[in-house]
Design an enzyme around this catalytic site. Sequence first.
Site, PDB file in Angstrom:
ATOM      1  N   GLU A 299      41.948  40.186  32.927  1.00 12.08           N
ATOM      2  CA  GLU A 299      40.576  39.972  32.462  1.00 12.08           C
ATOM      3  C   GLU A 299      39.587  40.834  33.238  1.00 12.08           C
ATOM      4  O   GLU A 299      38.544  41.221  32.718  1.00 12.08           O
ATOM      5  CB  GLU A 299      40.197  38.495  32.630  1.00 12.08           C
ATOM      6  N   HIS A 328      68.148  37.891  35.834  1.00 18.64           N
ATOM      7  CA  HIS A 328      69.101  37.701  34.739  1.00 18.64           C
ATOM      8  C   HIS A 328      68.404  37.756  33.388  1.00 18.64           C
ATOM      9  O   HIS A 328      68.912  37.226  32.403  1.00 18.64           O
ATOM     10  CB  HIS A 328      69.844  36.375  34.944  1.00 18.64           C
ATOM     11  N   LYS A 442      35.731  33.331  21.932  1.00 15.51           N
ATOM     12  CA  LYS A 442      35.065  32.025  22.057  1.00 15.51           C
ATOM     13  C   LYS A 442      34.012  31.885  20.957  1.00 15.51           C
ATOM     14  O   LYS A 442      33.914  30.858  20.291  1.00 15.51           O
ATOM     15  CB  LYS A 442      34.349  31.921  23.413  1.00 15.51           C
TER      16      LYS A 442
HETATM   17  O1  PA5 Z   1      37.541  34.079  34.225  1.00 13.69           O
HETATM   18  C1  PA5 Z   1      36.799  33.612  33.378  1.00 13.69           C
HETATM   19  O2  PA5 Z   1      35.558  33.668  33.492  1.00 13.69           O
HETATM   20  C2  PA5 Z   1      37.341  32.904  32.143  1.00 13.69           C
HETATM   21  O3  PA5 Z   1      38.714  33.006  32.024  1.00 13.69           O
HETATM   22  C3  PA5 Z   1      36.957  31.436  32.188  1.00 13.69           C
HETATM   23  O4  PA5 Z   1      37.455  30.849  33.344  1.00 13.69           O
HETATM   24  C4  PA5 Z   1      37.483  30.667  30.986  1.00 13.69           C
HETATM   25  O5  PA5 Z   1      37.137  31.293  29.794  1.00 13.69           O
HETATM   26  C5  PA5 Z   1      36.917  29.238  30.991  1.00 13.69           C
HETATM   27  O6  PA5 Z   1      35.529  29.289  31.039  1.00 13.69           O
HETATM   28  P1  PA5 Z   1      34.666  28.059  31.505  1.00 13.69           P
HETATM   29  O7  PA5 Z   1      34.939  27.786  32.931  1.00 13.69           O
HETATM   30  O8  PA5 Z   1      33.256  28.483  31.283  1.00 13.69           O
HETATM   31  O9  PA5 Z   1      35.052  26.906  30.634  1.00 13.69           O
END
Ligand code: PA5
Length: 473
Positions: A299, A328, A442
Amino acid sequence: MRYSKKDLKIRVDYNNMMASVIGRSQGITETELDSISSEISKAYNFVAAGSGIGMMGWTKLATGQDDVVEDILATAKQIRRNFEYFVVLGIGGSALGPIAAFKAINHLHYNDLKKSKRKGPKFYVEDNVDPERMAALLDVIEPEKTMFNVVTKSGSTSETMTQYLIINDILVKALGDKARDHIIATTSKSKGNLIKIAAREGYKTFYIPDGVGGRFSELCPVGLLPAAVLGIDIKGLLQGAAFMQEQCESAFVKRNPALMTAALMYLAMTKHGKNISVMMPYADGLQFVADWYAQLWAESLGKNKTLSGHACNVGQTPVKALGVTDQHSQVQLYTEGPFDKVITFLAVDKYRCEVAIPEGCKDIPDVNFLSGHTMNELIKAEQLATEYAVTKAGKLNYTINLPELNEFTLGQLLMLFMMETAYCGALLGIDAFNQPGVEEGKNATYALLGRRGYEDKKAELDNAPKKQNRFII
Ligand code: PA5
């Protein structure tokens, strides 16, 4: 607890990334590293200058949370005394850190242990909206004996808020006004819906600092509260992270482990065509650190434009593997397949127990050779053997050695990866702290489920090219 920096310092061995060890056809030369020294310095300065600012607030977590830590410890003590189950409702960065720390530090079959042997309540992290999973959770917990920790920075993530709605409904029906004593909110202080709900309902609330994004949040209340409930020494975790940060203060790449691995990964991905990063711990306890790393690396670095707005499409695909299990399964590909990956081995010097392989099958030497050794020796030999095999095949790899797996070494490891990610993002010239690609999904979900304010997105989805039946068989 006091931890010895000398005995518990994790070590990064990058021999097998270097041309002088693995060979010139794949390896990185020292000249190549020298040739990007000004880019490395720039990346170091960028991260140092940004420390604590904007979305780099996570760099202040290791040392700057004394009051929060005391509140967490006091709250955790109450939870351990009064509840049989502790359930985290969250997803992505709000779930992967708590799972990683739980698996790394607690007993590998924690929930199956007798209550007298466990240090705290049974622990579950619900990081999906598979209806069968929710039903299964409700089959094994008793809501009136459960503390639910709703974790969402944005306070609006559909998955987490769905779980909240379901659980709150169950609690209110069962407990009326007392439902509020079974929910703790961990969220942003300044924005989102959960903070409003928490204030209205009177939930105990912990805050996710503005400058701490989901995947960098394990060392704030997102990770620290569940960890403390599980009896994990959260001060030790933070001390380990601070110790790694001390090492990352060095501007000299050979002294700064995160800067070195970032520089090597940057060269591997941009100049050597290594588009895949395999994380392969040789410890079941670290299996979910590989999951946590996968989100952090993917990410943060998977971006399609640079900070100056140029199109780029960079990043490295993280792959999770477990030693020896995946020897394996995947190692055949690593050894003989394409030259497209860097393998990071996570090795543990001293496991938390030793299991001897007893004498047996004396008449079958091909089995009996194992007798007299320990499983510890076997797993170590297999890790070294796999490292040898992939190195011999010319596949870039490096090893992070943990003297032991405990809170202090885990804290170092998590901070090493977060700092490496920040440096690598700076080298790539991208914003490592946003996630527009996640937001897109989202928003499309909100539109599909009719959320107000997402009418344009719904229209966009309605106008997207339709699937053609002739391509479905
Ligand atoms: O790293 C990030 O920002 C995302 O992966 C969020 O953690 C994830 O989308 C969840 O978001 P939130 O904490 O706002 O529910």
